[in-house]
Scaffold this motif. Structure first.
Motif, PDB file in Angstrom:
ATOM      1  N   UNK A  83       9.364 -16.049  -3.392  1.00 19.05           N
ATOM      2  CA  UNK A  83      10.609 -15.812  -2.677  1.00 19.05           C
ATOM      3  C   UNK A  83      10.789 -16.920  -1.658  1.00 19.05           C
ATOM      4  N   UNK A  84      11.977 -17.492  -1.612  1.00 16.06           N
ATOM      5  CA  UNK A  84      12.253 -18.617  -0.721  1.00 16.06           C
ATOM      6  C   UNK A  84      13.271 -18.228   0.338  1.00 16.06           C
ATOM      7  N   UNK A  85      13.044 -18.705   1.526  1.00 21.16           N
ATOM      8  CA  UNK A  85      14.004 -18.554   2.619  1.00 21.16           C
ATOM      9  C   UNK A  85      14.335 -19.958   3.108  1.00 21.16           C
ATOM     10  N   UNK A  86      15.616 -20.246   3.276  1.00 26.49           N
ATOM     11  CA  UNK A  86      16.030 -21.579   3.726  1.00 26.49           C
ATOM     12  C   UNK A  86      15.742 -21.733   5.213  1.00 26.49           C
ATOM     13  N   UNK A  87      14.806 -22.605   5.549  1.00 26.28           N
ATOM     14  CA  UNK A  87      14.411 -22.816   6.941  1.00 26.28           C
ATOM     15  C   UNK A  87      15.518 -23.409   7.785  1.00 26.28           C
ATOM     16  N   UNK A  88      16.492 -24.050   7.132  1.00 29.93           N
ATOM     17  CA  UNK A  88      17.608 -24.657   7.875  1.00 29.93           C
ATOM     18  C   UNK A  88      18.481 -23.603   8.566  1.00 29.93           C
ATOM     19  N   UNK A  89      18.347 -22.344   8.161  1.00 32.09           N
ATOM     20  CA  UNK A  89      19.191 -21.291   8.727  1.00 32.09           C
ATOM     21  C   UNK A  89      18.967 -21.125  10.221  1.00 32.09           C
ATOM     22  N   UNK A  90      17.804 -21.497  10.691  1.00 30.29           N
ATOM     23  CA  UNK A  90      17.501 -21.282  12.107  1.00 30.29           C
ATOM     24  C   UNK A  90      16.684 -20.015  12.283  1.00 30.29           C
ATOM     25  N   UNK A  91      16.022 -19.925  13.419  1.00 33.28           N
ATOM     26  CA  UNK A  91      15.016 -18.885  13.639  1.00 33.28           C
ATOM     27  C   UNK A  91      15.532 -17.463  13.402  1.00 33.28           C
ATOM     28  N   UNK A  92      16.657 -17.106  13.992  1.00 35.50           N
ATOM     29  CA  UNK A  92      17.121 -15.714  13.914  1.00 35.50           C
ATOM     30  C   UNK A  92      17.506 -15.317  12.488  1.00 35.50           C
ATOM     31  N   UNK A  93      18.222 -16.209  11.787  1.00 32.07           N
ATOM     32  CA  UNK A  93      18.620 -15.898  10.415  1.00 32.07           C
ATOM     33  C   UNK A  93      17.425 -15.904   9.464  1.00 32.07           C
ATOM     34  N   UNK A  94      16.476 -16.826   9.700  1.00 33.78           N
ATOM     35  CA  UNK A  94      15.258 -16.841   8.880  1.00 33.78           C
ATOM     36  C   UNK A  94      14.537 -15.508   9.033  1.00 33.78           C
ATOM     37  N   UNK A  95      14.449 -15.034  10.262  1.00 32.12           N
ATOM     38  CA  UNK A  95      13.785 -13.752  10.529  1.00 32.12           C
ATOM     39  C   UNK A  95      14.483 -12.616   9.773  1.00 32.12           C
ATOM     40  N   UNK A  96      15.827 -12.595   9.838  1.00 28.70           N
ATOM     41  CA  UNK A  96      16.574 -11.540   9.137  1.00 28.70           C
ATOM     42  C   UNK A  96      16.369 -11.610   7.625  1.00 28.70           C
ATOM     43  N   UNK A  97      16.348 -12.840   7.083  1.00 25.06           N
ATOM     44  CA  UNK A  97      16.143 -13.002   5.634  1.00 25.06           C
ATOM     45  C   UNK A  97      14.756 -12.510   5.227  1.00 25.06           C
ATOM     46  N   UNK A  98      13.756 -12.807   6.050  1.00 27.39           N
ATOM     47  CA  UNK A  98      12.391 -12.356   5.743  1.00 27.39           C
ATOM     48  C   UNK A  98      12.339 -10.824   5.750  1.00 27.39           C
ATOM     49  N   UNK A  99      12.995 -10.221   6.744  1.00 30.56           N
ATOM     50  CA  UNK A  99      13.015  -8.749   6.797  1.00 30.56           C
ATOM     51  C   UNK A  99      13.640  -8.161   5.544  1.00 30.56           C
ATOM     52  N   UNK A 100      14.733  -8.785   5.062  1.00 30.86           N
ATOM     53  CA  UNK A 100      15.391  -8.286   3.842  1.00 30.86           C
ATOM     54  C   UNK A 100      14.443  -8.387   2.652  1.00 30.86           C
ATOM     55  N   UNK A 101      13.705  -9.500   2.563  1.00 31.10           N
ATOM     56  CA  UNK A 101      12.844  -9.721   1.403  1.00 31.10           C
ATOM     57  C   UNK A 101      11.644  -8.782   1.372  1.00 31.10           C
ATOM     58  N   UNK A 102      11.174  -8.370   2.541  1.00 26.13           N
ATOM     59  CA  UNK A 102       9.977  -7.507   2.537  1.00 26.13           C
ATOM     60  C   UNK A 102      10.338  -6.031   2.678  1.00 26.13           C
ATOM     61  N   UNK A 103      11.639  -5.741   2.800  1.00 28.60           N
ATOM     62  CA  UNK A 103      12.051  -4.329   2.949  1.00 28.60           C
ATOM     63  C   UNK A 103      11.782  -3.543   1.665  1.00 28.60           C
TER      64      UNK A 103
END
Ligand SMILES: [Zn+2]
Length: 103
Positions: A83-103
């Motif tokens: 699973x990939x998260x785009x690091x360019x999104x910035x800290x807060x959005x990266x965090x939200x994307x990670x939460x979605x992926x592990x939910x």
């Protein structure tokens, strides 16, 4: 899970990093600059660039990272497990994307 970030962006972020000699607080000249250039907001200490935050050292570290990590990424990617998260999104959005992926 891979937080993916282009090498040039990694270099930009790390070469902008500064640390307080006194209290070790970390700053980033782009994202989190001190109020006064070169001076720690918290303790007034001198900010410096760590020796391993220079571009040539970072590029060497990235080369090693790619050599050692690409086979692992390919392995899990072929299995559809990466699973990939785009690091360019910035800290807060990266965090939200990670939460979605592990939910
Ligand atoms: Zn400090």
């Amino acid at each position: 899970m891979l937080v993916d970030l282009a090498d040039d962006e990694v270099v930009k972020r790390l070469t902008s990093r500064r640390q307080c000699r006194n209290c070790s607080k970390i700053y980033n000249l782009t994202f989190k600059p001190p109020k006064v250039a070169g001076v720690c907001d918290d303790c007034g200490g001198e900010l410096y660039q760590r020796k391993d935050d220079t571009e040539s050292v970072i590029r060497d570290r990235l080369d090693t990272y790619h050599q050692q990590t690409e086979p692992v990424l390919s392995h899990y990617s072929r299995q559809g497990k990466l699973k990939r998260v785009a690091g360019e999104l910035g800290r807060d959005l990266v965090y939200q994307e990670i939460l979605k992926l592990i939910a």
